[in-house]
Design a protein around this motif. Structure first.
Motif, PDB file in Angstrom:
ATOM      1  N   ASN A   1       3.900   5.675  -5.988  1.00  0.00           N
ATOM      2  CA  ASN A   1       4.408   5.999  -4.660  1.00  0.00           C
ATOM      3  C   ASN A   1       5.092   7.363  -4.698  1.00  0.00           C
ATOM      4  OD1 ASN A   1       4.929   5.512  -1.926  1.00  0.00           O
ATOM      5  ND2 ASN A   1       6.890   4.565  -2.370  1.00  0.00           N
TER       6      ASN A   1
ATOM      7  N   GLU B   1       0.897   4.971   1.490  1.00  0.00           N
ATOM      8  CA  GLU B   1       0.238   5.803   2.491  1.00  0.00           C
ATOM      9  C   GLU B   1       0.931   7.153   2.541  1.00  0.00           C
ATOM     10  OE1 GLU B   1      -0.740   4.000   6.202  1.00  0.00           O
ATOM     11  OE2 GLU B   1      -1.174   2.073   5.262  1.00  0.00           O
TER      12      GLU B   1
ATOM     13  N   GLU C   1       0.487  11.310   4.005  1.00  0.00           N
ATOM     14  CA  GLU C   1      -0.178  12.213   4.944  1.00  0.00           C
ATOM     15  C   GLU C   1       0.327  13.622   4.664  1.00  0.00           C
ATOM     16  OE1 GLU C   1       0.353  13.112   9.667  1.00  0.00           O
ATOM     17  OE2 GLU C   1       0.462  11.019   9.004  1.00  0.00           O
TER      18      GLU C   1
ATOM     19  N   PHE D   1      -5.152  12.257   4.741  1.00  0.00           N
ATOM     20  CA  PHE D   1      -4.531  10.936   4.701  1.00  0.00           C
ATOM     21  C   PHE D   1      -4.971  10.262   3.407  1.00  0.00           C
ATOM     22  CE2 PHE D   1      -5.016  12.070   9.123  1.00  0.00           C
ATOM     23  CZ  PHE D   1      -3.813  11.694   9.690  1.00  0.00           C
TER      24      PHE D   1
ATOM     25  N   ASP E   1       0.843  -1.191   0.000  1.00  0.00           N
ATOM     26  CA  ASP E   1       0.000   0.000   0.000  1.00  0.00           C
ATOM     27  C   ASP E   1       0.877   1.238   0.000  1.00  0.00           C
ATOM     28  OD1 ASP E   1      -2.013  -1.866   0.410  1.00  0.00           O
ATOM     29  OD2 ASP E   1      -2.290  -1.371   2.526  1.00  0.00           O
TER      30      ASP E   1
ATOM     31  N   ARG F   1      -4.550   6.689   1.164  1.00  0.00           N
ATOM     32  CA  ARG F   1      -4.086   5.297   1.159  1.00  0.00           C
ATOM     33  C   ARG F   1      -4.484   4.675  -0.170  1.00  0.00           C
ATOM     34  NH1 ARG F   1      -5.872   0.015   4.379  1.00  0.00           N
ATOM     35  NH2 ARG F   1      -3.914  -1.104   4.157  1.00  0.00           N
ATOM     36  N   HIS F   2      -3.478   4.307  -0.946  1.00  0.00           N
ATOM     37  CA  HIS F   2      -3.707   3.599  -2.209  1.00  0.00           C
ATOM     38  C   HIS F   2      -3.306   2.152  -1.944  1.00  0.00           C
ATOM     39  CE1 HIS F   2      -3.443   3.864  -6.868  1.00  0.00           C
ATOM     40  NE2 HIS F   2      -4.053   2.762  -6.462  1.00  0.00           N
ATOM     41  N   ALA F   3      -4.290   1.267  -1.859  1.00  0.00           N
ATOM     42  CA  ALA F   3      -4.071  -0.073  -1.320  1.00  0.00           C
ATOM     43  C   ALA F   3      -4.308  -1.181  -2.333  1.00  0.00           C
ATOM     44  CB  ALA F   3      -4.999  -0.287  -0.121  1.00  0.00           C
TER      45      ALA F   3
END
Length: 138
Positions: free
Chosen positions: A122, A6, A8, A101, A4, A103-105
């Protein structure tokens, strides 16, 4: 094995302004990609970008709104090429701004094209996308 992304980021803007940038199709196109987004759970839409034929990607990201909590959370499916992932944006008020936040999961790191996409995205979420969002919000 899945991975993932993540990210922020503090945005010096109120949550309502950030939410609008996430859910207004014209603003979303300015900082992310052209789209036919509607903030309605179940809505299917696409983002369009530059194709990468060598990676089996035609430039179309097929999405669906999975979850929406007005002003707080937006979760979508994100599929293109061999990708079958989700992206979640969560907004938390912080002082006079918003903590975002992302999140690319669900990247399958055993799939070479997904591992390639993971590496590119990323970096992209952190550098290009957030910079563009800051510009649109300003």
């Amino acid at each position: 094995m899945t991975a993932d992304i993540e990210v922020e980021e503090f945005l010096p803007h109120p949550p309502a302004k950030v939410w609008r940038a996430l859910t207004d199709r014209d603003l979303l196109a300015r900082w992310l990609m052209p789209n036919d987004f509607e903030p309605v759970v179940g809505h299917r839409f696409t983002f369009t970008t530059r194709p990468i034929p060598g990676a089996g990607f035609d430039g179309t990201i097929r999405c669906r709104v999975l979850d929406l909590d007005e002003g707080r959370l937006l979760r979508i499916s994100w599929g293109g090429g061999s990708l079958d992932t989700t992206v979640t944006w969560r907004l938390v008020p912080e002082g006079r701004g918003t903590r975002l936040f992302i999140r690319h999961a669900g990247f399958d790191m055993d799939d070479p094209s997904q591992a390639f996409a993971f590496r590119g995205m990323n970096n992209g979420w952190r550098s290009h996308v957030l910079k563009s969002l800051h510009t649109v919000l300003a």
